[in-house]
Scaffold this motif. Structure first.
Motif, short mmCIF file in Angstrom:
data_model
loop_
_atom_site.label_atom_id
_atom_site.label_comp_id
_atom_site.label_asym_id
_atom_site.label_seq_id
_atom_site.Cartn_x
_atom_site.Cartn_y
_atom_site.Cartn_z
N GLY A 30 0.83 -1.19 0.00
CA GLY A 30 0.00 0.00 0.00
C GLY A 30 0.86 1.24 0.00
O GLY A 30 2.09 1.16 -0.04
N ARG A 71 -6.63 5.14 8.24
CA ARG A 71 -7.36 4.40 7.21
C ARG A 71 -8.86 4.47 7.43
O ARG A 71 -9.65 4.14 6.53
N TRP A 111 -3.57 3.74 -1.66
CA TRP A 111 -3.86 2.40 -2.15
C TRP A 111 -3.47 1.34 -1.14
O TRP A 111 -2.59 1.53 -0.29
N ASP A 112 -4.14 0.19 -1.23
CA ASP A 112 -3.79 -1.00 -0.47
C ASP A 112 -4.06 -2.21 -1.35
O ASP A 112 -4.20 -2.08 -2.58
N GLU A 113 -4.13 -3.39 -0.76
CA GLU A 113 -4.32 -4.60 -1.57
C GLU A 113 -5.65 -4.62 -2.30
O GLU A 113 -5.80 -5.29 -3.32
N THR A 188 -7.70 -2.19 -6.84
CA THR A 188 -6.26 -2.11 -7.10
C THR A 188 -5.85 -2.98 -8.28
O THR A 188 -4.94 -2.62 -9.04
#
Length: 261
Positions: A30, A71, A111-113, A188
């Protein structure tokens, strides 16, 4: 992951009013990017004791911290809180109600997974490249809709329309403008790369018409952000008749962040 960043002042004798950074977590997949383009005040601006680089550094630092640590907050909430914190830092010394109080455009992505979130306020740009090579430009085009007149310069026309209904909005001292930003979220897996550009760099597409956004990303992958900015500078110097620049400043601060996920 590939991350490249470059920023270049439009005038070496003046401070660069752009601000940019990226942040990566200590563990996991991320990250976040922040790009700000400070609004240059007119000469003789006396409403604030702080300059634009002070403002963009404060705002950018808050955006970076909150994007990485909170988050649970949306990007809109993060921008609002960052504007509030920055305003509080000079509320006691400056007239924050003045229309020339320090301000900036904003590009923010996280962004993350699972997802890529994005936010754009005013005329900086975010490009989202898909795995198949298509590119979507996330733009806040309200500035483009500001009426132009031969009686005043573009800078004056912009100042008259800034942070007003029917005009366009920047991050200044009012947290509520965060709700005006263009925002979104996409999986993503649907993103190959992200590109954030201030308008001094997006001139390659928007003023000089050297190519479209797909071509811009291709150039970045080949030559990197520095290569794109150097090409913009060449085009600016070559436009002696001001066919493309018209009434715009010859050189503007130019910043590019390229993140290949």
């Amino acid at each position: 992951m590939r991350i490249e960043l470059t920023t270049d002042p439009g005038d070496p004798a003046r401070p660069n009013e752009d601000w940019a950074t990226t942040a990566l977590p200590a563990a996991g997949r991320g990250g976040a990017l922040v790009v700000l383009d400070g609004v240059t005040p007119p000469p003789g601006n006396g409403d604030c004791v702080h300059d634009v680089p002070w403002f963009t550094a404060r705002l950018g630092g808050a955006l970076t911290e909150l994007s990485g640590s909170r988050r649970d907050m949306t990007l809109t909430e993060i921008l609002a809180e960052s504007i509030r914190r920055t305003a509080d830092a000079h509320r006691d010394t400056c007239d924050l109600s003045h229309p020339r109080t320090p301000q900036a455009t904003v590009v923010l992505a996280r962004w993350d997974e699972s997802y890529v979130e994005h936010l754009v306020l005013s005329d900086s740009a975010l490009l989202v490249e898909s795995p198949d090579g298509t590119v979507r430009a996330v733009l806040d085009d309200r500035l483009d809709r500001v009426p132009r007149s031969s009686l005043v310069s573009d800078d004056v026309a912009d100042a008259l329309a800034r942070n007003k209904e029917g005009g366009f909005f920047t991050a200044a001292a009012d947290p509520s403008v965060a709700a005006r930003a263009v925002t979104g979220r996409i999986p993503t897996r649907s993103v190959r790369s992200l590109v954030a550009l201030t308008d001094g760099a997006s001139r390659w597409v928007e003023k000089f018409r050297e190519g479209d956004w797909v071509d811009c990303v291709a150039l970045l992958r080949k030559a990197g952000p520095q290569g794109l900015v150097e090409r913009v500078r060449e085009l600016e110097r070559a436009d002696t008749s001001r066919t493309y620049l018209r009434r715009s400043k010859t050189h503007d601060d130019a910043t590019v962040v390229f993140v290949e996920l």
